[in-house]
Motif scaffolding. Structure first.
Motif, PDB file in Angstrom:
ATOM      1  N   GLY A 106      -5.512 -22.147 -27.310  1.00 23.65           N
ATOM      2  CA  GLY A 106      -6.607 -21.881 -26.244  1.00 23.65           C
ATOM      3  C   GLY A 106      -7.387 -20.645 -26.896  1.00 23.65           C
ATOM      4  N   VAL A 107      -6.787 -19.560 -27.307  1.00 26.27           N
ATOM      5  CA  VAL A 107      -7.257 -18.504 -27.671  1.00 26.27           C
ATOM      6  C   VAL A 107      -7.872 -18.555 -28.983  1.00 26.27           C
ATOM      7  N   ALA A 108      -7.256 -19.212 -30.010  1.00 20.13           N
ATOM      8  CA  ALA A 108      -7.486 -19.368 -31.125  1.00 20.13           C
ATOM      9  C   ALA A 108      -8.925 -20.385 -31.360  1.00 20.13           C
ATOM     10  N   LYS A 109      -8.916 -21.597 -30.464  1.00 18.73           N
ATOM     11  CA  LYS A 109     -10.008 -22.512 -30.466  1.00 18.73           C
ATOM     12  C   LYS A 109     -11.153 -21.688 -30.119  1.00 18.73           C
ATOM     13  N   LYS A 110     -11.131 -20.881 -29.108  1.00 21.60           N
ATOM     14  CA  LYS A 110     -12.249 -20.192 -28.442  1.00 21.60           C
ATOM     15  C   LYS A 110     -13.229 -19.162 -29.326  1.00 21.60           C
ATOM     16  N   ALA A 111     -12.198 -18.579 -30.037  1.00 23.93           N
ATOM     17  CA  ALA A 111     -12.839 -17.586 -31.184  1.00 23.93           C
ATOM     18  C   ALA A 111     -12.783 -18.171 -32.534  1.00 23.93           C
ATOM     19  N   ASN A 112     -12.587 -19.478 -32.595  1.00 18.72           N
ATOM     20  CA  ASN A 112     -12.673 -20.067 -33.937  1.00 18.72           C
ATOM     21  C   ASN A 112     -11.759 -19.599 -35.143  1.00 18.72           C
ATOM     22  N   TRP A 113     -10.518 -19.190 -34.759  1.00 16.52           N
ATOM     23  CA  TRP A 113      -9.667 -18.522 -35.930  1.00 16.52           C
ATOM     24  C   TRP A 113      -9.612 -19.234 -37.226  1.00 16.52           C
ATOM     25  N   ASP A 114      -9.782 -20.571 -37.127  1.00 17.98           N
ATOM     26  CA  ASP A 114      -9.652 -21.316 -38.152  1.00 17.98           C
ATOM     27  C   ASP A 114     -10.922 -20.858 -39.181  1.00 17.98           C
ATOM     28  N   ASN A 115     -11.767 -20.564 -38.610  1.00 15.95           N
ATOM     29  CA  ASN A 115     -13.014 -20.306 -39.841  1.00 15.95           C
ATOM     30  C   ASN A 115     -13.047 -18.717 -39.946  1.00 15.95           C
ATOM     31  N   LEU A 116     -12.142 -17.949 -39.466  1.00 18.84           N
ATOM     32  CA  LEU A 116     -11.974 -16.475 -39.744  1.00 18.84           C
ATOM     33  C   LEU A 116     -10.834 -16.171 -40.355  1.00 18.84           C
ATOM     34  N   LEU A 117     -10.121 -17.065 -40.797  1.00 13.00           N
ATOM     35  CA  LEU A 117      -8.950 -16.905 -41.657  1.00 13.00           C
ATOM     36  C   LEU A 117      -8.778 -17.758 -42.800  1.00 13.00           C
ATOM     37  N   PRO A 118      -8.341 -17.026 -43.967  1.00 19.19           N
ATOM     38  CA  PRO A 118      -8.252 -17.864 -45.213  1.00 19.19           C
ATOM     39  C   PRO A 118      -7.012 -18.753 -44.891  1.00 19.19           C
ATOM     40  N   GLY A 119      -7.114 -19.937 -45.618  1.00 19.80           N
ATOM     41  CA  GLY A 119      -6.083 -20.971 -45.345  1.00 19.80           C
ATOM     42  C   GLY A 119      -4.451 -20.333 -45.625  1.00 19.80           C
ATOM     43  N   VAL A 120      -4.551 -19.443 -46.588  1.00 13.64           N
ATOM     44  CA  VAL A 120      -3.197 -18.957 -46.951  1.00 13.64           C
ATOM     45  C   VAL A 120      -2.488 -18.033 -45.945  1.00 13.64           C
ATOM     46  N   VAL A 121      -3.413 -17.560 -44.803  1.00 16.62           N
ATOM     47  CA  VAL A 121      -3.021 -16.832 -43.639  1.00 16.62           C
ATOM     48  C   VAL A 121      -2.681 -17.627 -42.529  1.00 16.62           C
ATOM     49  N   SER A 122      -3.811 -18.666 -42.285  1.00 12.96           N
ATOM     50  CA  SER A 122      -3.688 -19.553 -41.020  1.00 12.96           C
ATOM     51  C   SER A 122      -2.460 -20.472 -41.178  1.00 12.96           C
ATOM     52  N   ASN A 123      -2.017 -20.868 -42.254  1.00 14.25           N
ATOM     53  CA  ASN A 123      -0.833 -21.773 -42.314  1.00 14.25           C
ATOM     54  C   ASN A 123       0.167 -21.269 -42.014  1.00 14.25           C
ATOM     55  N   VAL A 124       0.505 -19.934 -42.292  1.00 10.72           N
ATOM     56  CA  VAL A 124       1.608 -19.354 -41.898  1.00 10.72           C
ATOM     57  C   VAL A 124       1.741 -18.924 -40.454  1.00 10.72           C
TER      58      VAL A 124
END
Ligand code: BGC
Length: 417
Positions: A106-124
């Protein structure tokens, strides 16, 4: 109800003052107790409290977090985990698999975390495709911290390979200084060991040993050489190192008792907290032989499922605060790491942080961005523990040969797989 009505005006005014929705409490488990670490975590506490929520500090001292993880397990077993805990790497999956972590999408989608983090970080940070943890930073582990004054007095250059480490260390010892500041604790031994493995064997060797656990690599002649070189370092560490905390070792470099320390860039947090300037009072170089490489260690908070809805609000506020640019900047300036969030301004960061940012991008492009074994990013806690035991026993046992250690390493990893 009546109570609420009666106090509504008062509540409203206090809420307006803190610009908050309903206030809740988050209990936060972490192991940031050294000078630089405490300054860093205080930033998060302040930003959360400014939103009207309260912070219940749950600090468990002990570098590397082993003690904190033991305490967390006992709290979770008794059905009472904190709202947030400093959990890293593959441990996040282990906790998520137990069904204890909350879904932060919920929080992540609102702020678009997928676009704010490198894949190597968001995967973890994700389990089953959903965010269950939030990253605060990226630490580079393969650093060598050096006191330039000591090198000047010894008349030698700061080493950039393991081959030239030894003559430099001899000269430093002759000049009356401790060449290598170190604390005899399993995680510190493992931090030094993985730096030697990366510097001597390269990224491919490192990944085969500590990520995919290829048996031929673990038993290879190259691994024997890594253990031999690792053991040679012992001579350059002072006799009182057993049990010493990492930040005490850093202070030996700060005050000129010792010449160098191999440690992640949380050590820079200690130099900074002591008012020391990079390039002047201290130098940061890649650990010998690892200049184009980057051993990453991502600090993150995993969030546990909670029942109280106000506390859930506070927990969500904590998560979005962590991903905010203000926190990512100030926290990392104090912590010695670089922001996990992409697109942050670089101007307030020092030359060591710039070197880290450049190495992060450069190494990602060349396949030299490797996860830290010593800090839980490369493998499960079981295999990490098995490697720790072999490495530490070998370092402290003068009767064990490098060949024996390599065989033990392969066996121990296989048994823990
Ligand atoms: C953590 C750092 C911490 C260091 C020493 C590492 O495992 O990632 O945040 O500063 O341990 O405690």
């Amino acid at each position: 109800m009546k109570f609420k009505k009666l106090f509504a005006p008062i509540l409203l005014s206090s809420v307006a003052a803190t610009a908050s929705v309903q206030a809740g409490e988050v209990e936060v488990l972490h192991w940031w107790t050294s000078g630089g670490e405490a300054k860093s975590v205080a930033v998060l506490k302040d930003l959360l409290e400014k939103q009207g929520h309260s912070w219940k500090d749950f600090a468990v001292a002990g570098g590397g977090g082993e003690s904190a993880m033991t305490v967390l397990k006992s709290r979770a077993v008794s059905g009472n985990p904190p709202a947030a805990a400093q959990i890293k790497g593959l441990d996040i999956q282990e906790w998520a698999n137990l069904g204890l972590l909350t879904n932060l999408d919920g929080v992540a989608k609102k702020a678009n975390w997928d676009n704010l983090l490198p894949g190597v970080v968001s995967n973890v940070m994700k389990s089953g495709g959903k965010y269950v943890a939030v990253p605060v930073n990226v630490h580079r582990v393969n650093w060598l911290w050096a006191n330039p004054e000591v090198f000047k007095k010894a008349g030698v250059e700061i080493p950039t390979t393991w081959d030239n480490f030894f003559p430099a260390a001899d000269a430093i010892q002759k000049a009356g200084f401790i060449p290598l500041a170190h604390g005899g604790q399993a995680w510190q031994d493992a931090t030094l060991f993985e730096a030697v493995a990366l510097g001597m064997g390269g990224s491919d060797f490192y990944n085969k040993a500590f990520v995919t656990h290829d048996m031929n690599t673990l038993k290879s002649d190259q691994m024997v050489k890594v253990f031999e070189t690792f053991k040679r370092l012992k001579k350059y560490i002072d006799k009182d190192s057993a049990g010493r905390d990492w930040n005490i070792a850093t202070s030996m470099v700060i005050n000129g008792k010792a010449a160098m320390q191999v440690m992640g860039d949380w050590a820079k947090g200690e130099f900074t907290a002591a008012g020391k300037k990079p390039g002047v009072d201290f130098m940061c170089l890649a650990a010998p032989g690892t200049s184009g490489q980057f051993t990453f260690n991502i600090d993150s908070f995993a969030m546990f499922k909670l029942n109280n809805s106000d506390n859930v609000k506070a927990q969500n506020a904590l998560a979005s605060t962590i991903m905010g640019p203000e926190f990512q900047e100030v926290f990392n300036l104090n912590k010695g790491s670089i922001p996990a969030r992409l697109g942050m301004a670089r101007d307030k960061f020092d030359s060591c942080a710039h070197a880290s940012m450049d190495a992060f991008n450069g190494s990602a492009a060349t396949g030299d961005l490797v996860p830290s074994m010593a800090h839980g990013l490369s493998t499960t806690s079981y295999i990490q523990g098995a490697i720790y035991d072999v490495v530490t026993n070998f370092f402290n046992d003068d009767n064990l040969s490098a060949k024996d250690a390599v065989n033990k390493l392969a066996q121990a990893v296989k048994a823990a797989m």
